[in-house]
Structures are given as C-alpha cells and as structure tokens.
Write a protein that holds these residues in place. Structure first.
Motif, PDB file in Angstrom:
ATOM      1  N   LEU A 196       0.813  -1.235  -0.030  1.00  0.00           N
ATOM      2  CA  LEU A 196      -0.166   0.178  -0.028  1.00  0.00           C
ATOM      3  C   LEU A 196       0.786   1.276   0.166  1.00  0.00           C
ATOM      4  CD1 LEU A 196      -2.855   1.362   0.277  1.00  0.00           C
ATOM      5  CD2 LEU A 196      -2.525   1.072   2.697  1.00  0.00           C
ATOM      6  N   ILE A 210      -5.462   1.148  -5.254  1.00  0.00           N
ATOM      7  CA  ILE A 210      -5.323   1.715  -4.047  1.00  0.00           C
ATOM      8  C   ILE A 210      -6.511   1.238  -3.108  1.00  0.00           C
ATOM      9  CG2 ILE A 210      -5.040   3.808  -2.350  1.00  0.00           C
ATOM     10  CD1 ILE A 210      -3.537   5.193  -4.840  1.00  0.00           C
ATOM     11  N   ALA A 213      -5.845  -2.298  -2.407  1.00  0.00           N
ATOM     12  CA  ALA A 213      -4.771  -2.435  -1.732  1.00  0.00           C
ATOM     13  C   ALA A 213      -5.068  -2.037   0.035  1.00  0.00           C
ATOM     14  CB  ALA A 213      -3.640  -1.652  -1.943  1.00  0.00           C
ATOM     15  N   GLU A 214      -5.805  -1.067  -0.003  1.00  0.00           N
ATOM     16  CA  GLU A 214      -6.207  -0.551   1.400  1.00  0.00           C
ATOM     17  C   GLU A 214      -7.306  -1.507   1.970  1.00  0.00           C
ATOM     18  OE1 GLU A 214      -8.082   3.089   0.655  1.00  0.00           O
ATOM     19  OE2 GLU A 214      -6.248   4.440   0.841  1.00  0.00           O
ATOM     20  N   TYR A 217      -4.977  -4.397   3.117  1.00  0.00           N
ATOM     21  CA  TYR A 217      -4.193  -4.228   4.500  1.00  0.00           C
ATOM     22  C   TYR A 217      -5.107  -4.266   5.624  1.00  0.00           C
ATOM     23  CZ  TYR A 217      -1.760  -1.316   8.112  1.00  0.00           C
ATOM     24  OH  TYR A 217      -1.471  -0.890   9.326  1.00  0.00           O
TER      25      TYR A 217
END
Length: 245
Positions: A196, A210, A213-214, A217
């Motif tokens: 990230l 993004i 990926a967030e 995570y």
C-alpha cells in the motif's frame, strides 16, 4: 479493557508522587503487559496539553473524554499532566502512547535529607539513583534518557525531548513476543502495508488499485490484531493468576 476480562491499557494523568510506589505500580503493569497512555502536546506549543481517555460503563457502553490544560494561563483541567514519578509508570508500558512527560531528578523530602551529614546524604542519594536506574534499565529505557532526567533539578519540570519519546513508544519485548506467536498474521499485515505504501509513494492514479490495497491491508490488520489480543489475554490472565495466588 478489551471486554474479555483483561486490562489492555491504562491512562496515567498525575503530577507525580512516591518513587517507591511508582516503581511498584510500574512493575505490575510490566508483568501484565499493559500499555500506558500519557497526555499529548505539540512541542511547538509546550504550554498546551491534551488528554484523551475512554470511560467504560459496561463492556459495550463507554464515554469518550478529552481534557485540555494550558500551564501559562492555568486554564483547563490540571489533571491533564504526567510528570515526575508518573514517567516511571509510563515507562513500564508494554506499549507507550502520549508525548508529554515532565521529568526531573528524583529527590528526598528536604526535612528528611537535611538531617544527615553531607557524606551520609550523598550515599543515600547514590543508592536511590541506583534503584531508579536499575528499574528503568529493566523497562528498557536508554541510559542517555536516564542521565538527562537526572540532569534536571528537582525544583523544575521539563518535557522529555521528542526524540527520546519517539524511541520509547514501542515495547520491544512485547513486539517480538507477538511476532513469535503471530508470525503468519504479522508477515501478511506487513506485506500488505508495504504494498500500500508503495502504491501511495509513486502517486498511482489508479484509485481502484489503491482501494483494493487498502482493503487487503485493513483485513490483514484486523487478523493480526485479533491474534495480538488473544496472546495478550493469555499473558494477562497468567500474570494475574500469579499475582492473586
């Protein structure tokens, strides 16, 4: 508390007190692997402090509080403070939050100290310093921090320098213990965090990438956190049972 019968962190707002009692409290906090929370402040405005804490009425109901205090105007809640012996308790945290920590050298009450000859008083002071040094070494506080604390006269309080606070925020023993017990969760979480940060650092225009990926995570973070809570619950219960026996 985490709602499962353990104390996860304590808020320590105090102007100080007995060194001996602070060390006793600190050692208990250390054995129970509890995190400590002190007031916060902006080093550019050292006169202003703030204190956040959560008051639980039940396991599921709570009230958030926020105090402010300005030491120049003397307005706000004077309880928003962590100074003197309070630092000794904060230093015991498995993890440590907050950055306002007023420090100075430890001292004897004048009415007690002046009764002795200088040679006797000097030896008493050396013994007391060794007690404090040994305790802070046990809590993984660097010697430079201890020497700085003892360089500040007992008649004044100075905030611990930000660079010192930064290196004291983490609890290396707990971190490594959690890595040993939650290796898969930790690796996955850190891997997603690195990915990230990589996307953000190059200013990727693909917002979908993004966001994906967030999400990955956040899910990995929750998994690692659940593992941590389980481990910390086991630490607390084992230590508490020993304290109670």
């Amino acid at each position: 508390a985490d709602g499962g019968g353990i104390v996860t962190h304590v808020y320590i707002y105090s102007p100080g007190g007995s060194v001996d009692e602070a060390i006793k409290i600190g050692r208990l906090i250390s054995r129970l692997a509890i995190s400590t929370n002190a007031p916060g402040y902006n080093p550019q405005k050292p006169e202003e402090r703030y204190c956040n804490f959560r008051e639980h009425t039940t396991n599921t109901k709570f009230t958030d509080h926020k105090w402010y205090y300005n030491k120049y105007s003397r307005t706000g809640n004077r309880k928003c403070n962590c100074a003197s012996a309070c630092f000794l308790i904060w230093a015991a945290g498995a993890r440590r939050a907050g950055n306002y920590l007023g420090v100075h050298r430890t001292f004897f009450k004048p009415e007690s100290f002046k009764k002795d000859s200088y040679q006797v008083a000097r030896k008493r002071y050396v013994r007391m310093r060794r007690v404090v040094e040994n305790y802070l070494e046990e809590m993984n506080v660097p010697n430079l921090v201890v020497d700085t604390m003892f360089s500040i006269g007992s008649n004044k309080i100075e905030p611990l320098a930000p660079n010192f606070v930064n290196i004291l925020q983490g609890g290396p023993a707990l971190d490594e213990y959690l890595r040993a017990h939650c290796p898969t969760e930790t690796l996955i979480r850190d891997g997603h965090k690195t990915a990230l940060e990589g996307l953000r650092s190059v200013a990727v225009k693909n917002k979908a990438a993004i966001a994906k990926a967030e999400k990955a995570y956040n899910e990995a973070y929750v998994s690692a956190y659940r593992c941590e809570i389980k481990v910390r619950r086991d630490i607390f219960k084992a230590a508490w049972a020993k304290e109670a026996s």
